[in-house]
Write a protein that holds these residues in place. Structure first.
Motif, PDB file in Angstrom:
ATOM      1  N   ARG A 117       7.468 -16.768  -8.172  1.00  0.00           N
ATOM      2  CA  ARG A 117       6.220 -17.091  -9.082  1.00  0.00           C
ATOM      3  C   ARG A 117       6.930 -16.887 -10.679  1.00  0.00           C
ATOM      4  NH1 ARG A 117       0.906 -17.335  -6.755  1.00  0.00           N
ATOM      5  NH2 ARG A 117       1.347 -17.203  -4.506  1.00  0.00           N
ATOM      6  N   ASN A 118       8.020 -16.663 -10.844  1.00  0.00           N
ATOM      7  CA  ASN A 118       8.621 -16.247 -12.166  1.00  0.00           C
ATOM      8  C   ASN A 118       8.790 -17.636 -13.013  1.00  0.00           C
ATOM      9  OD1 ASN A 118      11.583 -16.104 -13.671  1.00  0.00           O
ATOM     10  ND2 ASN A 118      10.110 -14.210 -14.215  1.00  0.00           N
ATOM     11  N   GLN A 167      15.987 -10.735 -13.274  1.00  0.00           N
ATOM     12  CA  GLN A 167      15.885  -9.781 -14.470  1.00  0.00           C
ATOM     13  C   GLN A 167      14.624 -10.075 -15.294  1.00  0.00           C
ATOM     14  OE1 GLN A 167      20.112 -10.381 -15.348  1.00  0.00           O
ATOM     15  NE2 GLN A 167      19.925  -8.192 -15.963  1.00  0.00           N
ATOM     16  N   ASP A 168      14.595 -11.290 -15.384  1.00  0.00           N
ATOM     17  CA  ASP A 168      13.350 -11.907 -16.397  1.00  0.00           C
ATOM     18  C   ASP A 168      12.141 -11.163 -15.864  1.00  0.00           C
ATOM     19  OD1 ASP A 168      12.440 -13.581 -18.648  1.00  0.00           O
ATOM     20  OD2 ASP A 168      11.192 -14.330 -16.787  1.00  0.00           O
ATOM     21  N   ALA A 169      11.805 -11.092 -14.437  1.00  0.00           N
ATOM     22  CA  ALA A 169      10.596 -10.684 -13.762  1.00  0.00           C
ATOM     23  C   ALA A 169      10.640  -9.092 -13.694  1.00  0.00           C
ATOM     24  CB  ALA A 169      10.412 -11.532 -12.448  1.00  0.00           C
ATOM     25  N   GLY A 170      11.605  -8.543 -14.133  1.00  0.00           N
ATOM     26  CA  GLY A 170      11.713  -6.859 -14.021  1.00  0.00           C
ATOM     27  C   GLY A 170      11.994  -6.674 -12.587  1.00  0.00           C
ATOM     28  N   LEU A 171      12.564  -7.429 -11.828  1.00  0.00           N
ATOM     29  CA  LEU A 171      12.746  -7.335 -10.294  1.00  0.00           C
ATOM     30  C   LEU A 171      14.248  -6.672 -10.144  1.00  0.00           C
ATOM     31  CD1 LEU A 171      11.275 -10.392  -8.962  1.00  0.00           C
ATOM     32  CD2 LEU A 171      10.438  -8.086  -8.551  1.00  0.00           C
ATOM     33  N   ALA A 172      15.054  -7.024 -11.105  1.00  0.00           N
ATOM     34  CA  ALA A 172      16.354  -6.419 -11.260  1.00  0.00           C
ATOM     35  C   ALA A 172      16.615  -5.575 -12.553  1.00  0.00           C
ATOM     36  CB  ALA A 172      17.583  -7.356 -10.672  1.00  0.00           C
ATOM     37  N   ALA A 173      17.238  -4.694 -12.708  1.00  0.00           N
ATOM     38  CA  ALA A 173      17.681  -4.035 -14.064  1.00  0.00           C
ATOM     39  C   ALA A 173      19.096  -4.809 -14.589  1.00  0.00           C
ATOM     40  CB  ALA A 173      17.881  -2.410 -14.046  1.00  0.00           C
ATOM     41  N   SER A 174      19.735  -5.030 -13.583  1.00  0.00           N
ATOM     42  CA  SER A 174      21.060  -5.679 -13.993  1.00  0.00           C
ATOM     43  C   SER A 174      21.581  -6.465 -13.036  1.00  0.00           C
ATOM     44  CB  SER A 174      22.205  -4.699 -14.518  1.00  0.00           C
ATOM     45  OG  SER A 174      22.606  -3.991 -13.549  1.00  0.00           O
ATOM     46  N   VAL A 175      22.351  -7.539 -13.315  1.00  0.00           N
ATOM     47  CA  VAL A 175      22.909  -8.387 -12.061  1.00  0.00           C
ATOM     48  C   VAL A 175      24.800  -8.651 -12.275  1.00  0.00           C
ATOM     49  CG1 VAL A 175      22.991 -10.523 -10.667  1.00  0.00           C
ATOM     50  CG2 VAL A 175      20.894  -9.735 -11.573  1.00  0.00           C
ATOM     51  N   GLN A 176      25.231  -8.135 -11.424  1.00  0.00           N
ATOM     52  CA  GLN A 176      26.697  -8.237 -11.578  1.00  0.00           C
ATOM     53  C   GLN A 176      27.396  -9.351 -10.691  1.00  0.00           C
ATOM     54  OE1 GLN A 176      29.096  -4.772 -10.926  1.00  0.00           O
ATOM     55  NE2 GLN A 176      30.820  -6.028 -10.413  1.00  0.00           N
ATOM     56  N   TYR A 177      27.966 -10.456 -11.323  1.00  0.00           N
ATOM     57  CA  TYR A 177      28.233 -11.631 -10.771  1.00  0.00           C
ATOM     58  C   TYR A 177      29.888 -11.695 -10.195  1.00  0.00           C
ATOM     59  CZ  TYR A 177      23.923 -13.185 -12.594  1.00  0.00           C
ATOM     60  OH  TYR A 177      22.671 -13.394 -13.088  1.00  0.00           O
ATOM     61  N   ALA A 213      14.711   0.434  -5.566  1.00  0.00           N
ATOM     62  CA  ALA A 213      16.024   0.852  -5.158  1.00  0.00           C
ATOM     63  C   ALA A 213      16.739  -0.538  -4.775  1.00  0.00           C
ATOM     64  CB  ALA A 213      15.792   1.599  -4.104  1.00  0.00           C
ATOM     65  N   ALA A 214      16.291  -1.449  -4.234  1.00  0.00           N
ATOM     66  CA  ALA A 214      17.037  -2.605  -3.938  1.00  0.00           C
ATOM     67  C   ALA A 214      17.285  -3.394  -4.793  1.00  0.00           C
ATOM     68  CB  ALA A 214      16.314  -3.500  -2.724  1.00  0.00           C
ATOM     69  N   GLY A 215      16.404  -3.659  -5.859  1.00  0.00           N
ATOM     70  CA  GLY A 215      16.869  -4.233  -7.229  1.00  0.00           C
ATOM     71  C   GLY A 215      17.322  -3.853  -8.484  1.00  0.00           C
ATOM     72  N   ALA A 265       5.938  -6.196 -10.740  1.00  0.00           N
ATOM     73  CA  ALA A 265       7.546  -6.286 -11.225  1.00  0.00           C
ATOM     74  C   ALA A 265       7.379  -6.555 -12.748  1.00  0.00           C
ATOM     75  CB  ALA A 265       7.876  -7.482 -10.554  1.00  0.00           C
ATOM     76  N   ALA A 266       6.415  -7.220 -13.350  1.00  0.00           N
ATOM     77  CA  ALA A 266       6.512  -7.411 -14.585  1.00  0.00           C
ATOM     78  C   ALA A 266       6.129  -6.251 -15.345  1.00  0.00           C
ATOM     79  CB  ALA A 266       5.286  -8.410 -15.181  1.00  0.00           C
TER      80      ALA A 266
END
Length: 320
Positions: free
Chosen positions: A276-277, A54-64, A25-27, A14-15
């Protein structure tokens, strides 16, 4: 490969941005449903989780999206109806939603969504305004014994853990729990404003939501619902003050209905890896959250058990 080795590998991938295709695809662009108003525990949890992903590179963006009301049932309904089969959608939930479903009996059921993981556990703290004449939880009990309706308990939606805790306290001290005066709020921000404004007698929520006001002297903490004192927090438990009540508040995430097993696994792996992040670990420490990771069938079974336990407590307390 052992589980701990797998998680280290996943976090490392992820990092570097080289997660397996399914996880990418999921993240890629997550949508986070927060079924509560801004400022409360679910809001803090959802945004902390999104930041860590996002910090871990597991998601490109997050919409709340915040959609408060009915102990999360309004947000749950929107999530179930609008996010069907969407592998990028997550919803924050927890014990409060279960209590709200039991009392409110909404048309949409939690079983229509897909369980992913339990994230954290937190105990409630009961507070009063700093200027309140009530100095201890025993003072609150004495006033409640004289006139149960004279004590306004403020907290989350009807059926929340603080509502249940207030009813349990009443039962424990010999007061008819069905007569307690509970004022529900749609989010932690509203509850905080009511306490600071003197509109409720006692407020209850997770310690993290009130900690800044306790530390600044604007609120006085009376008791926590934990079995022992919270680490680094000098607030007595209900038990050590002679009230045999203990109840915790946990939070987790669900995915959309109708996702494939592969998509479900990708989301579960992604949420598991975030533990782990550094950003998530810092959020746990800052908010006094206890990590309580539980996934798969174990999490689904846990939710079923919680429903049964809460329903039994609420029935005994005259809440249903």
């Amino acid at each position: 490969m052992r589980r701990d080795q797998f998680l280290k590998s996943l976090a490392a991938l992820a990092a570097t941005g080289t997660l397996p295709l399914g996880a990418q695809a999921a993240g890629a662009n997550l949508k986070m449903m927060i079924p509560a108003n801004p400022g409360g525990g679910w809001d803090t949890t959802g945004r902390a989780l999104g930041k860590a992903l996002q910090d871990a590179g597991l998601a490109a963006s997050v919409q709340y999206e915040n959609k408060g009301g009915a102990a999360g049932a309004i947000g749950l309904a929107q999530f179930v109806n609008a996010a069907k089969s969407d592998p990028n959608a997550l919803m924050v939930m927890g014990a409060v939603m279960l209590g709200g479903i039991i009392t409110g009996k909404p048309p949409v059921n939690l079983s229509q969504a897909t369980p992913v993981a339990r994230l954290t556990s937190e105990y409630n703290v009961f507070v009063v305004h700093a200027a309140s004449p009530l100095k201890t939880i025993k003072d609150v009990v004495e006033q409640m014994k004289k006139d149960p309706s004279s004590v306004k308990w403020g907290g989350g939606s009807r059926g929340s853990t603080e509502h249940i805790a207030a009813a349990m306290i009443a039962r424990e001290v010999g007061v008819d729990a069905s007569k307690i005066n509970y004022v529900p709020f749609r989010g932690g921000g509203e509850a905080t404003a009511a306490i600071l404004g003197g509109n409720v007698t006692v407020g209850g929520s997770g310690y993290s939501e009130f900690s800044q006001y306790i530390d600044s002297g604007k609120m006085r903490a009376l008791a926590v619902t934990s079995p022992t004192r919270l680490k680094g927090v000098n607030v007595p438990t209900l038990k050590e003050q002679g009230i045999n009540v203990e109840i915790g508040n946990w939070r987790g995430v669900y995915a959309a209905p109708g996702i494939t097993p592969e998509q479900h696994k990708a989301l579960t792996d992604m949420v598991t890896a975030v533990f782990r992040n550094k950003a998530w670990i810092e959020a746990l420490e800052k908010n006094s959250w206890t990590p309580a990771l539980l996934t798969g069938k174990a999490f689904a079974d846990f939710v079923d058990q919680e429903f049964a336990m809460l329903r039994a407590i609420m029935a005994k307390s005259g809440m249903i």
